[in-house]
Design an enzyme around this catalytic site. Structure first.
Site, PDB file in Angstrom:
ATOM      1  N   GLU A  61     -37.934  63.887  33.053  1.00  0.00           N
ATOM      2  CA  GLU A  61     -38.692  64.396  34.206  1.00  0.00           C
ATOM      3  C   GLU A  61     -38.074  63.997  35.543  1.00  0.00           C
ATOM      4  OE1 GLU A  61     -42.843  63.484  33.825  1.00  0.00           O
ATOM      5  OE2 GLU A  61     -43.082  64.811  32.119  1.00  0.00           O
ATOM      6  N   GLU A  70     -42.640  66.199  25.114  1.00  0.00           N
ATOM      7  CA  GLU A  70     -43.930  65.545  25.366  1.00  0.00           C
ATOM      8  C   GLU A  70     -45.026  66.591  25.466  1.00  0.00           C
ATOM      9  OE1 GLU A  70     -44.320  62.799  28.698  1.00  0.00           O
ATOM     10  OE2 GLU A  70     -42.318  61.993  28.291  1.00  0.00           O
TER      11      GLU A  70
END
Ligand code: BG6
Length: 491
Positions: A170, A384
């Site tokens: 991220e 995720e």
């Protein structure tokens, strides 16, 4: 798109669960580990929920074999975890710390011995503190050089053992929270600084992707991106345009660079005019072009809904803490929040939220998979997806978490539909395997299949207990996901 029958999940689909070093390992200074920026940041009073930190976390460092045994019992095909850079290089560069590195030798060995594919994230936000102090962290290309060297050492060490590598977790999140909103280390609040640092991370990412293929052409490597698709508030063309802008600003700005080696043109043009574009040196585009990943990692939690920007939409501007006639405020808005010219967030009336206010949007997951695949045509690895909730340990040591089962079931169903639509998905890692530290929300926001007996104030016993979702996911994996079907009345 309607399908009378859903495709089955591909053979060899990587059913998994994920974690990150700082959130699970603990053992903050064991075996010569250096400090990371999170070790320092979390000790500044008021920065995290009730001043929680990862000093002990869920003590995965010392309970690694117990945790892997639970993974085996669950039938996990893959386990995604990150390596703490400062365990391998306590100062971020220099001499390898063998004692610290051996923890990952043990973990990888245990996974392989139990038939679980290790999936390694090279960077999940815990930059060695020494690099922050010495070079100013990601504001310097020297940090990128150190990252490439660290990645080289690790990727050479685990040749023939690890196949799947994640470069950065991220990037959009740690850049925005760290350099723009000041909520993560290094606590900076400046848009232009974020753009500069972000460009350096892009270069580091591309160099490591290229290097991975040089070290071992069979390596599969890519970044994990925090992807949230943008919805238009309604069919007013102005809102539709705003959603395009939001996708460019929140997603394409990163993903285009990973895959195409360049920034999206219209947005780059806007940022250049505002003096906010990153400094691109000669040769940078060549580096970026050579870093095409093998897959895109997607972390999906929710997307967002947007409407027409406040400058043109007078109704909206009037209601905001923003004065269009004040040139100083206008300038501040533009230099620190250029997206306010492009779109404005809105509440989605169709979606429920978690206890932490995150929208629950399984269809958005299918939208995300479709959009990412349509634009980049690369296989997607879901790295995720999960729900943070307050779980209760019952007296008989059971944990009833039907909300988690429902969340995961509906998301996996939408992923199956996306696969039936034609999207190539390699695997799915639920977040997370055990409960862990939520960076800013402490230990009471739980994500795991395995409950860990600790709370924000005390480490208690750190014992592990299987939640109901543990057994549910074990069955999902055993059936290769194919029992996940639409329930009657569901659409
Ligand atoms: C992702 C991160 O952004 O979301 C994880 O990669 C994180 O590290 C997860 O834990 C959930 O976020 P939070 O804030 O609820 O912990």
């Amino acid at each position: 798109m309607y399908h009378a029958k859903l495709d089955t999940f591909p053979a060899g689909f990587l059913w998994g669960a994920a974690s990150a070093a700082y959130q699970v390992e603990g053992a903050a200074d064991a075996d010569g580990k250096g400090k990371s920026v999170w070790d320092e940041f979390s000790k500044v009073p008021g920065k995290t929920f009730e001043n929680t930190n990862g000093d002990v976390a869920v003590d995965h460092y010392h309970r690694v074999l117990e945790d892997v045994a639970l993974m085996k019992e669950m039938g996990l095909k893959t386990y995604r975890f990150s390596i703490a850079w400062a365990r391998v290089f306590p100062s971020g560069e220099g001499e390898v710390n063998e004692d610290g590195s051996r923890f990952y030798d043990r973990l990888i060995h245990a996974l392989l011995a139990n038939g679980i594919e290790p999936m390694v994230t090279l960077y999940h936000w815990d930059l060695p503190l020494a690099l922050e102090k010495k070079y100013g962290g990601w504001r310097s290309r020297k940090t990128a050089d150190a990252f490439v060297e660290y990645a080289r050492v690790v990727m050479e060490r685990y040749r023939h053992q690890v196949k799947y590598w994640i470069t950065f977790n991220e990037q959009n999140v740690f850049m925005s929270l760290g350099y723009r909103f000041g909520a993560h280390p290094p606590g900076i609040r400046d848009f232009k600084t974020m753009m500069e640092a972000n460009h350096i991370v892009n270069l580091a990412n591309a160099r490591v992707v290229k290097l991975a293929h040089e070290i071992d052409p069979s390596y599969r490597i890519g970044p994990s991106f925090g992807y949230g698709p943008s919805y238009s508030y309604d069919c007013d063309p102005n809102h539709v345009l705003a959603a395009m802008n939001a996708d460019a600003f929140n997603n394409d700005w990163w993903l285009d660079v990973y895959v195409k080696g360049r920034y999206p043109k219209a947005l780059l043009y806007q940022l250049e005019k505002a003096g906010l574009a990153p400094t691109i040196r000669e040769g940078d585009y060549d580096i970026l072009a050579q870093g095409r990943p093998d897959f895109l990692g997607m972390n999906y939690y929710h997307g967002g809904t947007v409407q027409w920007n406040r400058y043109e939409n007078q109704t909206l501007a009037d209601g905001k803490d923003f004065n269009k006639t004040d040139p100083y405020q206008m300038q501040a808005q533009w230099s620190q929040a250029p997206e306010t010219r492009m779109f404005e967030t809105a509440k989605n009336p169709h979606l429920k939220t978690t206890a932490w206010g995150w929208e629950i949007d399984p269809v958005g997951f299918r939208v995300a998979l479709r959009k990412m695949y349509d634009r980049y045509e690369l296989p997607i690895l879901v790295t995720e997806n999960g729900i943070g909730a307050i779980d209760k340990l019952e007296a008989d040591h059971t944990i009833k978490d039907p909300y988690r089962i429902e969340y995961l079931r509906t998301h996996i169903l939408e992923m199956r539909k996306a696969i039936t639509d034609g999207v190539e998905v390699l695997g799915y890692c639920a977040w997370s395997f055990t409960d862990l530290l939520s960076w800013l929300n402490g230990y009471k926001k739980r994500y795991g299949f395995v409950y860990v007996d600790r709370d924000d104030k005390s480490e208690r016993t750190l014992n592990r207990y299987k939640k109901d979702s543990f057994f549910w996911y074990r069955d999902v994996i055993a059936q290769n996901g194919n029992a996940i079907e639409e329930k009657e009345g569901e659409q």
